[in-house]
Design an enzyme around this catalytic site. Structure first.
Site, PDB file in Angstrom:
ATOM      1  N   HIS A 313      39.368  41.566  54.152  1.00  0.00           N
ATOM      2  CA  HIS A 313      40.496  42.054  54.945  1.00  0.00           C
ATOM      3  C   HIS A 313      40.946  40.969  55.903  1.00  0.00           C
ATOM      4  O   HIS A 313      40.110  40.233  56.427  1.00  0.00           O
ATOM      5  CB  HIS A 313      40.088  43.310  55.736  1.00  0.00           C
ATOM      6  CG  HIS A 313      41.252  44.095  56.220  1.00  0.00           C
ATOM      7  ND1 HIS A 313      41.871  43.816  57.414  1.00  0.00           N
ATOM      8  CD2 HIS A 313      41.936  45.127  55.654  1.00  0.00           C
ATOM      9  CE1 HIS A 313      42.884  44.654  57.573  1.00  0.00           C
ATOM     10  NE2 HIS A 313      42.949  45.453  56.522  1.00  0.00           N
ATOM     11  N   ASP A 370      40.293  50.559  50.567  1.00  0.00           N
ATOM     12  CA  ASP A 370      40.592  50.817  49.163  1.00  0.00           C
ATOM     13  C   ASP A 370      39.345  50.898  48.287  1.00  0.00           C
ATOM     14  O   ASP A 370      39.418  51.343  47.144  1.00  0.00           O
ATOM     15  CB  ASP A 370      41.517  49.714  48.617  1.00  0.00           C
ATOM     16  CG  ASP A 370      42.880  49.754  49.282  1.00  0.00           C
ATOM     17  OD1 ASP A 370      43.391  50.860  49.482  1.00  0.00           O
ATOM     18  OD2 ASP A 370      43.412  48.678  49.615  1.00  0.00           O
TER      19      ASP A 370
HETATM   20  N1  ACO Z   1      36.650  38.403  46.466  1.00  0.00           N
HETATM   21  C1  ACO Z   1      36.203  37.129  46.477  1.00  0.00           C
HETATM   22  N2  ACO Z   1      36.520  36.225  47.433  1.00  0.00           N
HETATM   23  C2  ACO Z   1      37.340  36.645  48.417  1.00  0.00           C
HETATM   24  C3  ACO Z   1      37.836  37.955  48.475  1.00  0.00           C
HETATM   25  C4  ACO Z   1      37.475  38.862  47.447  1.00  0.00           C
HETATM   26  N3  ACO Z   1      37.927  40.111  47.428  1.00  0.00           N
HETATM   27  N4  ACO Z   1      38.636  38.080  49.557  1.00  0.00           N
HETATM   28  C5  ACO Z   1      38.621  36.912  50.173  1.00  0.00           C
HETATM   29  N5  ACO Z   1      37.851  36.027  49.485  1.00  0.00           N
HETATM   30  C6  ACO Z   1      37.549  34.648  49.874  1.00  0.00           C
HETATM   31  C7  ACO Z   1      38.709  33.714  49.532  1.00  0.00           C
HETATM   32  O1  ACO Z   1      38.568  33.162  48.249  1.00  0.00           O
HETATM   33  C8  ACO Z   1      38.577  32.673  50.624  1.00  0.00           C
HETATM   34  O2  ACO Z   1      37.531  31.827  50.301  1.00  0.00           O
HETATM   35  P1  ACO Z   1      37.586  30.260  50.724  1.00  0.00           P
HETATM   36  O3  ACO Z   1      37.578  30.259  52.226  1.00  0.00           O
HETATM   37  O4  ACO Z   1      36.384  29.666  50.111  1.00  0.00           O
HETATM   38  O5  ACO Z   1      38.867  29.726  50.150  1.00  0.00           O
HETATM   39  C9  ACO Z   1      38.137  33.494  51.847  1.00  0.00           C
HETATM   40  O6  ACO Z   1      37.433  34.618  51.295  1.00  0.00           O
HETATM   41  C10 ACO Z   1      39.276  33.989  52.717  1.00  0.00           C
HETATM   42  O7  ACO Z   1      40.194  34.693  51.911  1.00  0.00           O
HETATM   43  P2  ACO Z   1      41.742  34.676  52.134  1.00  0.00           P
HETATM   44  O8  ACO Z   1      42.425  35.086  50.869  1.00  0.00           O
HETATM   45  O9  ACO Z   1      42.162  33.387  52.757  1.00  0.00           O
HETATM   46  O10 ACO Z   1      41.879  35.829  53.235  1.00  0.00           O
HETATM   47  P3  ACO Z   1      43.181  36.606  53.612  1.00  0.00           P
HETATM   48  O11 ACO Z   1      42.979  37.163  54.965  1.00  0.00           O
HETATM   49  O12 ACO Z   1      44.394  35.779  53.385  1.00  0.00           O
HETATM   50  O13 ACO Z   1      43.244  37.802  52.512  1.00  0.00           O
HETATM   51  C11 ACO Z   1      42.838  39.847  51.399  1.00  0.00           C
HETATM   52  C12 ACO Z   1      42.814  39.089  52.749  1.00  0.00           C
HETATM   53  C13 ACO Z   1      44.194  39.654  50.706  1.00  0.00           C
HETATM   54  C14 ACO Z   1      42.657  41.323  51.681  1.00  0.00           C
HETATM   55  C15 ACO Z   1      41.688  39.308  50.499  1.00  0.00           C
HETATM   56  O14 ACO Z   1      40.445  39.560  51.120  1.00  0.00           O
HETATM   57  C16 ACO Z   1      41.713  39.940  49.103  1.00  0.00           C
HETATM   58  O15 ACO Z   1      42.383  39.423  48.209  1.00  0.00           O
HETATM   59  N6  ACO Z   1      40.954  41.063  48.897  1.00  0.00           N
HETATM   60  C17 ACO Z   1      40.995  41.752  47.614  1.00  0.00           C
HETATM   61  C18 ACO Z   1      42.223  42.650  47.518  1.00  0.00           C
HETATM   62  C19 ACO Z   1      42.112  43.863  48.429  1.00  0.00           C
HETATM   63  O16 ACO Z   1      41.121  44.565  48.460  1.00  0.00           O
HETATM   64  N7  ACO Z   1      43.205  44.134  49.158  1.00  0.00           N
HETATM   65  C20 ACO Z   1      43.294  45.296  50.051  1.00  0.00           C
HETATM   66  C21 ACO Z   1      43.254  44.899  51.503  1.00  0.00           C
HETATM   67  S1  ACO Z   1      43.229  46.310  52.564  1.00  0.00           S
HETATM   68  C22 ACO Z   1      44.793  46.848  52.537  1.00  0.00           C
HETATM   69  O17 ACO Z   1      45.747  46.112  52.364  1.00  0.00           O
HETATM   70  C23 ACO Z   1      45.039  48.266  52.770  1.00  0.00           C
END
Ligand code: ACO
Length: 437
Positions: A313, A370
């Site tokens: 998140h 979620d």
């Molecule tokens: N699985 C694996 N790795 C992940 C995940 C995941 N679900 N989420 C984040 N990471 C990793 C990224 O690869 C990144 O790694 P790095 O630093 O080595 O490059 C690091 O964690 C940070 O991730 P970002 O994408 O930069 O974080 P951001 O804050 O931009 O994204 C998000 C947040 C979009 C929710 C992300 O965690 C994600 O894609 N989660 C899966 C989709 C999801 O569940 N979305 C619902 C969110 S809640 C809502 O909207 C109601």
């Protein structure tokens, strides 16, 4: 930067610029950079708005480090267990818990404006049966502006307080009718119209699941669960879809069009669309007999676009409080014989492994709302491709509240800046001379 009482200093070359600190509630503070460009020539760069607030807001409060969520100051845990979705919607939109009379009027409006214009009902006849319900929902909500103009005059300005209240009630109520009708269309069953004797959640379940040959018994525990699910989704400060509603609404377009844009933003798998993807992920794990270890390794591999859905998140760096509430309900609801769900076991195993894995620990990646919501929607009989629609029904009051707060304040049109990295000045080359340079 040196911080003192009410400003910080920004030093560049031999200049010093004082930037005002804006104090929010509960230790929230922000540096006001709104005049930075005029006074220094600089803009700020913040991909994904990770550290930018475009609004002051008093609707919901999130502390991502402590895992706190409050609506108008009230903890989500209290609202989820003690309130109802309708009461919470009122709280978010109007700023206080309703008095009896206020709640009565609000509920009456929800009943009065729950019917979809019959000409819009005909739209459903031409929608392909397997259309994604989010596409149907966004189209229909935008379509409301064709049929219902009562909150706006021709210039798009409000004509008075009462009509806006009615538009608000209509949106909250009718989205539920549209959602249920799209399910009926998918099933090929006749539409079930809203019933004035039923409350919001019971009415929705009845519209979804009753049909002429199979009268549906509305179980109190299902109604309670649906109230909780919608309540925990009702608002979440300036997330992607809410910011979209506000950005679009800041152009002074009507409320229906603004909400439609939020629905489209919510649909994406990184946002509200994740609830559908979580179930698909659990399904794939079971179908292909994957080990949790393999799934985790795949999610960690940077060469793969694969991510664990329902995990991570932007704001929460600990457990999402909404996920906690829903997980506890799963633990009682999905483990009794009647509703045993094998996907819940897989989800628990996955969560257990994430919480012990260095990759996820270092990045503060925890299950989000979620991760567990889909399992509960499943237990209500709601099909997987409607999960994000359910999220949208829950989020409607938050979008409206945030839109209204913005419109009630002296907000400006939303217009981010960019750092231009394209060509320097170049000149037009006629077609037959191109490639000759
Ligand atoms: N699985 C694996 N790795 C992940 C995940 C995941 N679900 N989420 C984040 N990471 C990793 C990224 O690869 C990144 O790694 P790095 O630093 O080595 O490059 C690091 O964690 C940070 O991730 P970002 O994408 O930069 O974080 P951001 O804050 O931009 O994204 C998000 C947040 C979009 C929710 C992300 O965690 C994600 O894609 N989660 C899966 C989709 C999801 O569940 N979305 C619902 C969110 S809640 C809502 O909207 C109601």
């Amino acid at each position: 930067m040196n911080e003192n009482e009410d400003s910080v200093e920004l030093r560049y070359k031999d200049h010093v610029k004082q930037l005002k600190i804006i104090q929010g509630t509960d230790g929230n503070k922000a540096v006001d950079i709104s005049n930075l460009k005029q006074e220094t020539g600089f803009i700020t760069y913040d991909p994904g708005y990770q550290n930018t607030s475009a609004y002051k807001s008093g609707i919901s409060f999130v502390d991502g480090e402590k895992g706190i969520l409050r609506y108008r100051g009230i903890p989500i845990e209290e609202l989820a267990t003690k309130s109802t979705f309708v009461e919470t919607a009122y709280l978010l939109i109007y700023g206080n818990l309703p008095e009896k009379k206020e709640l009565h009027t609000f509920s009456r409006h929800l009943n009065e404006y729950s019917l979809l214009h019959e000409d819009m009902v005909h739209f459903f006849h031409n929608i392909p049966q397997h259309a994604h319900p989010m596409a149907t929902l966004s189209m229909m909500v935008n379509g409301l502006s064709i049929f219902y103009k009562d909150a706006f005059d021709l210039e798009g300005e409000f004509t008075g307080k009462e009509p806006l209240d009615i538009t608000i009630a209509r949106l909250i109520s009718i989205i539920r009718t549209i959602a249920a009708f799209s399910y009926k269309k998918y099933k090929g069953e006749p539409f079930v119209y809203p019933r004035p004797d039923l409350k919001y959640c019971a009415n929705f379940l009845n519209m979804m699941f009753s049909n002429p040959v199979n009268p549906y018994e509305i179980a109190d525990e299902d109604v309670k669960l649906l109230n909780i699910l919608l309540t925990v989704h009702a608002d979440h400060e300036q997330n992607c879809s809410t910011s979209t509603v506000k950005l679009v609404g800041s152009s002074r377009v009507n409320l229906y069009a603004s909400i439609c844009s939020g629905i489209c933003a919510l649909w994406g798998p990184l946002h509200g669309g994740a609830n559908q993807k979580v179930i698909e992920m659990l399904y794939n794990i079971k179908r292909d007999n994957l080990t949790i270890k393999d799934v985790l390794e795949k999610a960690k591999r940077k060469s793969e676009p694969y991510r664990l859905m329902g995990v991570g998140h932007r704001v929460y760096k600990t457990f999402d409080p909404r996920a906690k509430i829903l997980k506890d309900i799963c633990a009682t609801r999905l483990t009794n014989d009647r509703r045993l769900d094998p996907y819940f076991e897989i989800a628990l195993e996955l969560e257990h492994s994430i919480l012990k894995d260095d990759y996820f620990i270092e990045r503060n990646l925890y299950p989000n709302v979620d991760f567990y919501s889909g399992l509960l929607y499943r237990s209500l009989g709601i099909p997987t491709n409607m999960f994000t629609v359910m999220f949208a029904i829950g989020r409607i009051p938050g979008w409206i509240a945030q839109w209204k707060e913005m419109r009630d304040s002296t907000s400006k049109i939303g217009r981010p800046r960019q750092v231009y990295v394209g060509n320097n000045l170049d000149h037009y080359v006629p077609l037959d001379l191109r490639g000759q340079k």
